[in-house]
Write a protein that holds these residues in place. Structure first.
Motif, short mmCIF file in Angstrom:
data_model
loop_
_atom_site.label_atom_id
_atom_site.label_comp_id
_atom_site.label_asym_id
_atom_site.label_seq_id
_atom_site.Cartn_x
_atom_site.Cartn_y
_atom_site.Cartn_z
N TYR A 85 -0.02 -37.09 -17.40
CA TYR A 85 -0.97 -36.15 -16.82
C TYR A 85 -1.71 -36.91 -15.73
CZ TYR A 85 -3.77 -31.97 -16.61
OH TYR A 85 -4.34 -30.79 -16.19
N ASP A 107 -3.94 -31.31 -10.50
CA ASP A 107 -3.32 -32.19 -11.49
C ASP A 107 -1.81 -32.08 -11.35
OD1 ASP A 107 -5.83 -32.85 -12.96
OD2 ASP A 107 -5.77 -30.73 -13.47
N LYS A 109 1.51 -32.57 -13.88
CA LYS A 109 2.04 -32.82 -15.22
C LYS A 109 3.49 -33.26 -15.04
CE LYS A 109 2.41 -30.54 -19.68
NZ LYS A 109 2.14 -29.30 -20.41
N HIS A 117 5.10 -30.59 -12.41
CA HIS A 117 4.49 -29.36 -11.91
C HIS A 117 3.10 -29.69 -11.37
CE1 HIS A 117 7.55 -26.80 -13.66
NE2 HIS A 117 7.36 -27.37 -14.83
N LEU A 119 -0.54 -28.49 -10.86
CA LEU A 119 -1.37 -27.56 -11.62
C LEU A 119 -2.73 -27.34 -10.95
CD1 LEU A 119 -0.85 -29.19 -15.14
CD2 LEU A 119 0.45 -27.30 -14.16
N ASP A 120 -3.34 -26.24 -11.31
CA ASP A 120 -4.74 -25.93 -10.97
C ASP A 120 -5.01 -25.74 -9.48
OD1 ASP A 120 -5.28 -26.06 -13.71
OD2 ASP A 120 -5.69 -28.21 -13.60
#
Length: 176
Positions: A85, A107, A109, A117, A119-120
């Motif tokens: 992460y 982020d 992952k 991927h 993220l956010d």
């Protein structure tokens, strides 16, 4: 600047751009602290959220912070392999109270097969507008996403084969 000494338990604190506390991780054991990077380990520690929630991590983790990189990486040791992460944020500072950084929402992952991927992105856009991220910060964060993806692809730094496993073995040796 002094660095946290090997064997010391420290707290990790992340903040938001506006200076508000975002999250605190208790009891990370310093495995290596140099002028360039800090590597720590923890296992099932308490995490305090800004909204008052408290939860416990589920597995052992190796944390990697670099003094000049706008990201940090947490390698989580799970039965099906290492999961990562990655937080996009400022380089760390160490002030004897805690290791600290500003979290910029995005982020990545990464799965054991090194697929990943981003993220956010919605959270990033919202906070960018609400907290008025300067263009310089936005440019740095987006460049750091590219750099982090390159590290993943090249298996560099904490993504190198056996990096997490070797530091996890060291972590276990401290715990006796």
């Amino acid at each position: 600047m002094e660095f946290p000494e090997t064997g010391r338990l420290i707290e990790i604190q992340s903040y938001k751009h506006d200076g508000t506390l975002h999250r605190i991780w208790e009891e990370t054991l310093i495995l290596q602290g140099t002028s360039k990077e800090v590597i720590g380990g923890n296992d099932r520690i308490l995490v305090h959220e800004a909204d008052g929630r408290v939860w416990r991590t589920r597995e052992p983790a190796i944390c990697y912070f670099h003094r000049q990189k706008w990201f940090n990486v947490i390698g989580m040791v799970r039965s099906d392999g290492i999961h990562y992460y990655c937080n996009l944020g400022t380089p760390f500072v160490w002030d004897e109270e805690a290791l600290k950084y500003i979290d910029y929402d995005l982020d990545i992952k990464v799965f054991p097969d090194m697929t990943y991927h981003l993220l956010d992105e919605d959270e990033y856009r919202t906070h960018k507008k609400e907290m008025n991220y300067p263009e310089k910060i936005e440019r740095q964060v987006l460049l750091s996403v590219d750099e982090l993806q390159s590290w993943i692809f090249q298996k560099k730094g904490p993504f190198a084969p056996h990096f997490v496993e070797q530091w996890y073995e060291r972590f276990l040796s401290f715990r006796g």
